[in-house]
Design a protein around this motif. Structure first.
Motif, PDB file in Angstrom:
ATOM      1  N   ASP A  72       0.806  -1.219   0.000  1.00  0.00           N
ATOM      2  CA  ASP A  72       0.000   0.000   0.000  1.00  0.00           C
ATOM      3  C   ASP A  72       0.839   1.268   0.000  1.00  0.00           C
ATOM      4  O   ASP A  72       0.294   2.370   0.131  1.00  0.00           O
ATOM      5  N   GLU A  73       2.152   1.157  -0.160  1.00  0.00           N
ATOM      6  CA  GLU A  73       3.007   2.338  -0.061  1.00  0.00           C
ATOM      7  C   GLU A  73       2.674   3.385  -1.127  1.00  0.00           C
ATOM      8  O   GLU A  73       2.897   4.586  -0.915  1.00  0.00           O
ATOM      9  N   TYR A  74       2.104   2.969  -2.236  1.00  0.00           N
ATOM     10  CA  TYR A  74       1.769   3.915  -3.302  1.00  0.00           C
ATOM     11  C   TYR A  74       0.669   4.878  -2.870  1.00  0.00           C
ATOM     12  O   TYR A  74       0.473   5.933  -3.492  1.00  0.00           O
ATOM     13  N   GLN A  75      -0.060   4.550  -1.807  1.00  0.00           N
ATOM     14  CA  GLN A  75      -1.151   5.414  -1.354  1.00  0.00           C
ATOM     15  C   GLN A  75      -0.651   6.683  -0.667  1.00  0.00           C
ATOM     16  O   GLN A  75      -1.412   7.633  -0.492  1.00  0.00           O
ATOM     17  N   ILE A  76       0.586   6.694  -0.268  1.00  0.00           N
ATOM     18  CA  ILE A  76       1.149   7.878   0.392  1.00  0.00           C
ATOM     19  C   ILE A  76       1.576   8.887  -0.675  1.00  0.00           C
ATOM     20  O   ILE A  76       2.257   8.526  -1.642  1.00  0.00           O
ATOM     21  N   PRO A  77       1.209  10.166  -0.538  1.00  0.00           N
ATOM     22  CA  PRO A  77       1.608  11.190  -1.511  1.00  0.00           C
ATOM     23  C   PRO A  77       3.056  11.629  -1.263  1.00  0.00           C
ATOM     24  O   PRO A  77       3.326  12.699  -0.697  1.00  0.00           O
ATOM     25  N   TRP A  78       3.990  10.808  -1.697  1.00  0.00           N
ATOM     26  CA  TRP A  78       5.398  11.035  -1.398  1.00  0.00           C
ATOM     27  C   TRP A  78       5.909  12.413  -1.818  1.00  0.00           C
ATOM     28  O   TRP A  78       6.738  12.995  -1.097  1.00  0.00           O
ATOM     29  N   PRO A  79       5.457  13.016  -2.937  1.00  0.00           N
ATOM     30  CA  PRO A  79       5.952  14.349  -3.283  1.00  0.00           C
ATOM     31  C   PRO A  79       5.625  15.414  -2.235  1.00  0.00           C
ATOM     32  O   PRO A  79       6.302  16.454  -2.177  1.00  0.00           O
ATOM     33  N   ARG A  80       4.594  15.174  -1.438  1.00  0.00           N
ATOM     34  CA  ARG A  80       4.224  16.134  -0.393  1.00  0.00           C
ATOM     35  C   ARG A  80       5.004  15.918   0.901  1.00  0.00           C
ATOM     36  O   ARG A  80       4.956  16.753   1.816  1.00  0.00           O
ATOM     37  N   ALA A  81       5.690  14.793   1.029  1.00  0.00           N
ATOM     38  CA  ALA A  81       6.312  14.411   2.298  1.00  0.00           C
ATOM     39  C   ALA A  81       7.622  15.158   2.538  1.00  0.00           C
ATOM     40  O   ALA A  81       8.429  15.348   1.616  1.00  0.00           O
ATOM     41  N   ARG A  82       7.806  15.553   3.791  1.00  0.00           N
ATOM     42  CA  ARG A  82       9.053  16.174   4.232  1.00  0.00           C
ATOM     43  C   ARG A  82       9.453  15.539   5.559  1.00  0.00           C
ATOM     44  O   ARG A  82       8.617  15.070   6.318  1.00  0.00           O
ATOM     45  N   LYS A  83      10.747  15.560   5.839  1.00  0.00           N
ATOM     46  CA  LYS A  83      11.297  14.864   6.994  1.00  0.00           C
ATOM     47  C   LYS A  83      11.910  15.890   7.955  1.00  0.00           C
ATOM     48  O   LYS A  83      12.869  16.579   7.608  1.00  0.00           O
ATOM     49  N   LEU A  84      11.332  16.004   9.157  1.00  0.00           N
ATOM     50  CA  LEU A  84      11.907  16.844  10.197  1.00  0.00           C
ATOM     51  C   LEU A  84      12.770  15.944  11.079  1.00  0.00           C
ATOM     52  O   LEU A  84      12.259  15.081  11.787  1.00  0.00           O
ATOM     53  N   ARG A  85      14.065  16.155  11.030  1.00  0.00           N
ATOM     54  CA  ARG A  85      14.981  15.258  11.732  1.00  0.00           C
ATOM     55  C   ARG A  85      14.976  15.537  13.235  1.00  0.00           C
ATOM     56  O   ARG A  85      14.847  16.676  13.681  1.00  0.00           O
ATOM     57  N   LEU A  86      15.135  14.461  14.008  1.00  0.00           N
ATOM     58  CA  LEU A  86      15.137  14.517  15.463  1.00  0.00           C
ATOM     59  C   LEU A  86      16.445  13.943  15.992  1.00  0.00           C
ATOM     60  O   LEU A  86      16.965  12.972  15.442  1.00  0.00           O
ATOM     61  N   ASP A  87      16.957  14.532  17.073  1.00  0.00           N
ATOM     62  CA  ASP A  87      18.175  13.967  17.652  1.00  0.00           C
ATOM     63  C   ASP A  87      17.822  12.802  18.586  1.00  0.00           C
ATOM     64  O   ASP A  87      16.649  12.503  18.846  1.00  0.00           O
ATOM     65  N   THR A  88      18.850  12.144  19.077  1.00  0.00           N
ATOM     66  CA  THR A  88      18.661  10.919  19.860  1.00  0.00           C
ATOM     67  C   THR A  88      17.817  11.159  21.102  1.00  0.00           C
ATOM     68  O   THR A  88      16.933  10.355  21.441  1.00  0.00           O
ATOM     69  N   TRP A  89      18.049  12.272  21.812  1.00  0.00           N
ATOM     70  CA  TRP A  89      17.328  12.528  23.053  1.00  0.00           C
ATOM     71  C   TRP A  89      15.871  12.869  22.793  1.00  0.00           C
ATOM     72  O   TRP A  89      14.987  12.506  23.574  1.00  0.00           O
ATOM     73  N   THR A  90      15.600  13.543  21.694  1.00  0.00           N
ATOM     74  CA  THR A  90      14.216  13.861  21.341  1.00  0.00           C
ATOM     75  C   THR A  90      13.437  12.589  21.037  1.00  0.00           C
ATOM     76  O   THR A  90      12.287  12.432  21.455  1.00  0.00           O
ATOM     77  N   VAL A  91      14.076  11.670  20.327  1.00  0.00           N
ATOM     78  CA  VAL A  91      13.438  10.376  20.047  1.00  0.00           C
ATOM     79  C   VAL A  91      13.187   9.608  21.346  1.00  0.00           C
ATOM     80  O   VAL A  91      12.110   9.033  21.557  1.00  0.00           O
ATOM     81  N   ALA A  92      14.166   9.625  22.235  1.00  0.00           N
ATOM     82  CA  ALA A  92      14.028   8.897  23.501  1.00  0.00           C
ATOM     83  C   ALA A  92      12.882   9.467  24.342  1.00  0.00           C
ATOM     84  O   ALA A  92      12.109   8.709  24.935  1.00  0.00           O
ATOM     85  N   ARG A  93      12.767  10.793  24.389  1.00  0.00           N
ATOM     86  CA  ARG A  93      11.676  11.399  25.161  1.00  0.00           C
ATOM     87  C   ARG A  93      10.322  11.082  24.541  1.00  0.00           C
ATOM     88  O   ARG A  93       9.329  10.884  25.248  1.00  0.00           O
ATOM     89  N   LYS A  94      10.265  11.033  23.217  1.00  0.00           N
ATOM     90  CA  LYS A  94       9.009  10.691  22.552  1.00  0.00           C
ATOM     91  C   LYS A  94       8.571   9.278  22.926  1.00  0.00           C
ATOM     92  O   LYS A  94       7.397   9.039  23.250  1.00  0.00           O
ATOM     93  N   ARG A  95       9.484   8.339  22.897  1.00  0.00           N
ATOM     94  CA  ARG A  95       9.146   6.957  23.256  1.00  0.00           C
ATOM     95  C   ARG A  95       8.784   6.856  24.735  1.00  0.00           C
ATOM     96  O   ARG A  95       7.862   6.121  25.117  1.00  0.00           O
ATOM     97  N   HIS A  96       9.492   7.589  25.581  1.00  0.00           N
ATOM     98  CA  HIS A  96       9.181   7.595  27.012  1.00  0.00           C
ATOM     99  C   HIS A  96       7.777   8.145  27.249  1.00  0.00           C
ATOM    100  O   HIS A  96       7.014   7.614  28.072  1.00  0.00           O
TER     101      HIS A  96
END
Length: 252
Positions: free
Chosen positions: A190-214
């Motif tokens: 189903d990956e074709y269903q995502i509008p990939w041209p509209r997608a952007r990636k906001l990068r997160l550092d290691t601690w931000t990822v850890a706090r999100k999971r916590h």
């Protein structure tokens, strides 16, 4: 920053861990999303969606001093239908406490955070989409930047919130971006269903990822299902594993 490796044979093959399209999603800087000084508004269908969809984004926004407003459309008390262990009455008390703890774990400024609770009924938002759009628009300003779940995300409540938020933002003249959540756990075909041209990636550092999971682990009720009636946890192990990804995906 390198991606945290995933053991390939441990998780089902889904879009989040199978598609190569994610590698090619271009990065975006926060200033391109939210201008300096602008308020950011996150509209979440259910308690916890704001963390799963944008826990990293919220941390980055707070770090850069942006005023924040959260709108929780439902109270999430119908997340365990038919369960005596997690009755609606129990969840109506429990889930706001979980949300407050999750936001604390993200390190958000709770003293200045504006948090609106809509009180709409779970699993019935599509039928009240017009009222929902009117409700959301009351809390928006023309210079806001608004984030919501994607209008084609899969879960009906997610899609209704995406559509209603888009209408509300257009009505007041605010910018609106969408956050895919449920779609990542569809089969790879189903990956074709995502509008990939509209997608952007906001990068997160290691601690931000850890706090999100916590923060996600603050939702104790969602980490438990009800084996007695065959109800699986809403926050499955594979969903929690996806939160290790060092970025948020935003649809422009």
């Amino acid at each position: 920053m390198k991606s945290i490796p995933v053991i390939e044979n441990r998780w089902p093959n889904q879009i989040w861990n199978g598609t190569r399209q994610l590698v090619d999603v271009p990065p975006i800087h926060l200033a391109s999303l939210v201008p300096a000084g602008a308020r950011a508004v996150v509209v979440a269908p259910h308690p916890g969606d704001e963390v799963i969809a944008s826990g990293g984004l919220l941390q980055v926004l707070a770090h850069h001093g942006h005023p924040l407003q959260l709108i929780s459309v439902t109270d999430g008390s119908a997340s365990h239908p038919g369960s005596e262990l997690w009755s609606e009455r129990r969840l109506s008390v429990f889930r706001p406490q979980e949300s407050a703890e999750a936001l604390r774990r993200l390190g958000l400024p709770l003293h200045s955070l504006k948090w609106i609770r809509g009180g709409f009924t779970d699993n019935a938002l599509a039928a009240r989409e017009h009222q929902l759009s009117q409700f959301i628009s009351r809390y928006l300003r023309h210079d806001d930047v608004v984030f919501s779940t994607w209008c084609e995300d899969g879960p009906p409540d997610h899609e209704a919130v995406g559509r209603a938020t888009a209408k509300a933002a257009a009505q007041v003249g605010a910018r609106h971006f969408e956050l895919p959540v449920g779609v990542w756990h569809r089969a790879l075909r189903d990956e074709y269903q995502i509008p990939w041209p509209r997608a952007r990636k906001l990068r997160l550092d290691t601690w931000t990822v850890a706090r999100k999971r916590h923060a996600a682990h603050a939702y104790a009720s969602q980490l438990q299902g009800d084996p007695k009636i065959g109800l699986a946890p809403a926050l499955s192990a594979v969903l929690l594993e996806r939160l290790r990804q060092p970025y948020e995906i935003i649809l422009m």
